[in-house]
Structure formats: C-alpha cells, structure tokens
Design a protein around this motif. Structure first.
Motif, PDB file in Angstrom:
ATOM      1  N   GLY A 148      10.041   8.324   1.644  1.00 17.96           N
ATOM      2  CA  GLY A 148      11.147   9.165   1.037  1.00 17.96           C
ATOM      3  C   GLY A 148      10.540  10.556   0.485  1.00 17.96           C
ATOM      4  N   LEU A 149      11.085  11.268  -0.310  1.00 16.90           N
ATOM      5  CA  LEU A 149      10.716  12.588  -0.551  1.00 16.90           C
ATOM      6  C   LEU A 149      11.199  12.544  -1.885  1.00 16.90           C
ATOM      7  CD1 LEU A 149       9.505  15.077  -0.131  1.00 16.90           C
ATOM      8  CD2 LEU A 149      11.686  16.148   0.459  1.00 16.90           C
ATOM      9  N   HIS A 150      10.291  12.891  -3.042  1.00 12.69           N
ATOM     10  CA  HIS A 150      10.951  12.999  -4.262  1.00 12.69           C
ATOM     11  C   HIS A 150      10.475  14.685  -4.821  1.00 12.69           C
ATOM     12  CE1 HIS A 150      11.260  12.252  -8.676  1.00 12.69           C
ATOM     13  NE2 HIS A 150      10.273  12.801  -9.073  1.00 12.69           N
ATOM     14  N   ALA A 151      11.870  15.116  -5.022  1.00 13.99           N
ATOM     15  CA  ALA A 151      11.643  16.644  -5.213  1.00 13.99           C
ATOM     16  C   ALA A 151      12.238  17.006  -6.808  1.00 13.99           C
ATOM     17  CB  ALA A 151      12.409  17.339  -4.298  1.00 13.99           C
ATOM     18  N   THR A 152      11.604  17.763  -7.412  1.00 13.90           N
ATOM     19  CA  THR A 152      12.064  18.344  -8.465  1.00 13.90           C
ATOM     20  C   THR A 152      11.453  19.626  -8.825  1.00 13.90           C
ATOM     21  OG1 THR A 152      10.089  18.110  -9.996  1.00 13.90           O
ATOM     22  CG2 THR A 152      11.223  16.079  -9.840  1.00 13.90           C
ATOM     23  N   SER A 153      12.393  20.525  -9.529  1.00 15.09           N
ATOM     24  CA  SER A 153      11.919  21.995  -9.618  1.00 15.09           C
ATOM     25  C   SER A 153      10.739  22.117 -10.753  1.00 15.09           C
ATOM     26  CB  SER A 153      13.154  22.602 -10.627  1.00 15.09           C
ATOM     27  OG  SER A 153      13.419  22.161 -11.772  1.00 15.09           O
ATOM     28  N   MET A 207       0.931  -1.061  -0.009  1.00 16.02           N
ATOM     29  CA  MET A 207      -0.015   0.016  -0.141  1.00 16.02           C
ATOM     30  C   MET A 207       1.005   1.176  -0.075  1.00 16.02           C
ATOM     31  SD  MET A 207      -3.101  -1.131   0.149  1.00 16.02           S
ATOM     32  CE  MET A 207      -3.975   0.321   0.544  1.00 16.02           C
ATOM     33  N   SER A 208       0.639   2.199  -0.751  1.00 22.38           N
ATOM     34  CA  SER A 208       1.379   3.419  -0.785  1.00 22.38           C
ATOM     35  C   SER A 208       0.525   4.740  -0.342  1.00 22.38           C
ATOM     36  CB  SER A 208       2.019   3.893  -2.090  1.00 22.38           C
ATOM     37  OG  SER A 208       1.196   3.965  -3.207  1.00 22.38           O
ATOM     38  N   VAL A 209       1.215   5.700   0.487  1.00 22.15           N
ATOM     39  CA  VAL A 209       0.650   6.899   0.679  1.00 22.15           C
ATOM     40  C   VAL A 209       1.554   8.029  -0.015  1.00 22.15           C
ATOM     41  CG1 VAL A 209       0.267   8.374   2.837  1.00 22.15           C
ATOM     42  CG2 VAL A 209       0.006   6.066   2.675  1.00 22.15           C
ATOM     43  N   GLU A 210       0.782   8.934  -0.499  1.00 19.88           N
ATOM     44  CA  GLU A 210       1.853  10.066  -1.133  1.00 19.88           C
ATOM     45  C   GLU A 210       0.881  11.545  -0.586  1.00 19.88           C
ATOM     46  OE1 GLU A 210       1.866   9.977  -5.462  1.00 19.88           O
ATOM     47  OE2 GLU A 210       3.350   8.196  -5.324  1.00 19.88           O
ATOM     48  N   ALA A 211       2.086  12.500  -0.660  1.00 18.64           N
ATOM     49  CA  ALA A 211       1.497  13.939  -0.308  1.00 18.64           C
ATOM     50  C   ALA A 211       2.349  14.793  -0.860  1.00 18.64           C
ATOM     51  CB  ALA A 211       1.072  14.128   1.263  1.00 18.64           C
ATOM     52  N   GLU A 212       1.665  15.815  -1.635  1.00 21.72           N
ATOM     53  CA  GLU A 212       2.495  17.107  -2.010  1.00 21.72           C
ATOM     54  C   GLU A 212       2.970  17.926  -0.787  1.00 21.72           C
ATOM     55  OE1 GLU A 212       3.170  16.972  -5.021  1.00 21.72           O
ATOM     56  OE2 GLU A 212       2.075  15.334  -5.519  1.00 21.72           O
ATOM     57  N   VAL A 213       3.949  18.297  -0.834  1.00 20.60           N
ATOM     58  CA  VAL A 213       4.643  19.117   0.505  1.00 20.60           C
ATOM     59  C   VAL A 213       4.796  20.463  -0.086  1.00 20.60           C
ATOM     60  CG1 VAL A 213       6.459  19.197   2.092  1.00 20.60           C
ATOM     61  CG2 VAL A 213       5.629  16.829   1.083  1.00 20.60           C
ATOM     62  N   ARG A 240       7.430  18.881  -4.421  1.00 21.28           N
ATOM     63  CA  ARG A 240       8.148  17.787  -3.416  1.00 21.28           C
ATOM     64  C   ARG A 240       6.973  17.281  -3.275  1.00 21.28           C
ATOM     65  NH1 ARG A 240      10.608  21.162   1.266  1.00 21.28           N
ATOM     66  NH2 ARG A 240       8.425  22.060   1.344  1.00 21.28           N
ATOM     67  N   THR A 241       6.980  15.812  -3.280  1.00 20.73           N
ATOM     68  CA  THR A 241       6.066  14.547  -2.916  1.00 20.73           C
ATOM     69  C   THR A 241       6.601  13.879  -1.966  1.00 20.73           C
ATOM     70  OG1 THR A 241       4.990  14.735  -5.123  1.00 20.73           O
ATOM     71  CG2 THR A 241       4.600  13.122  -3.923  1.00 20.73           C
ATOM     72  N   LEU A 242       6.099  13.614  -0.947  1.00 15.99           N
ATOM     73  CA  LEU A 242       6.576  12.507   0.079  1.00 15.99           C
ATOM     74  C   LEU A 242       5.971  11.302  -0.407  1.00 15.99           C
ATOM     75  CD1 LEU A 242       4.684  11.824   2.530  1.00 15.99           C
ATOM     76  CD2 LEU A 242       5.165  14.295   3.315  1.00 15.99           C
ATOM     77  N   TRP A 243       6.329  10.194  -0.050  1.00 12.97           N
ATOM     78  CA  TRP A 243       5.915   8.915  -0.289  1.00 12.97           C
ATOM     79  C   TRP A 243       6.228   8.010   0.977  1.00 12.97           C
ATOM     80  CZ3 TRP A 243       9.271   4.797  -0.574  1.00 12.97           C
ATOM     81  CH2 TRP A 243      10.583   5.014  -1.069  1.00 12.97           C
TER      82      TRP A 243
END
Length: 92
Positions: A60-65, A31-37, A69-72
């Motif tokens: 983790g945190l996926h960040a791009t310009s 199961m995955s959880v994601e949120a925009e930061v 930022r999206t944490l998961w």
C-alpha cells in the motif's frame, strides 16, 4: 535464510534500483519493506515499483500532508505446519 526474508530483501533491492531508499524490518508474522516516495518519481518508475510490489503478500501507500508518501509491502512468514495452529478457541 527464511524465504520471507529473501523475498523482502529482493523486493527492497528492486525498489532501491529505482532510486528509493528502503527499510526492511522483521516482525513476528512478517517481513516489511518501506520506502519514502518523492513527489518527483516518474511514471515509468511508478510502473516498476508497482510491478515489484505485486510480488508481496500485501502492499500500500500511506500519504499525508505532513509526512509525505511512504510505500509499504509485507511478506508473510510461513505458517506453522504442525501443532496447535488454530489456537485454543479454534473449532473444526
């Protein structure tokens, strides 16, 4: 309700309590959880989010310009307890 779903939804609820919008998705093995930061997230809110994420199996945190930022977080589903768990190429 499977334990992985309960855990993922509890994580999502606690992240939502910080003010973030979450998404919970079911996959074959987790199961995955994601949120925009948002950039404006306070240090206190970050601490709370990190405490919550520590309950997941992976996070983790996926960040791009371009996309921000999206944490998961990932909560693994239980492994099968019987049958051919290792698959056909598994050697003991």
């Amino acid at each position: 309700m499977p334990a992985s779903r309960v855990s993922a939804e509890a994580i999502a609820a606690r992240i939502s309590a910080v003010g973030l919008t979450t998404r919970v998705e079911e996959h074959d093995w987790c199961m995955s959880v994601e949120a925009e930061v948002p950039e404006s997230l306070s240090a206190e809110s970050w601490r709370e989010v990190l405490q919550v994420l520590a309950e997941a199996d992976r996070f983790g945190l996926h960040a791009t310009s371009l996309n921000g930022r999206t944490l998961w977080a990932v909560v693994r589903k239980a492994a099968p307890t019987t049958g051919d768990v290792g698959g056909p190429s598994y050697q003991r």
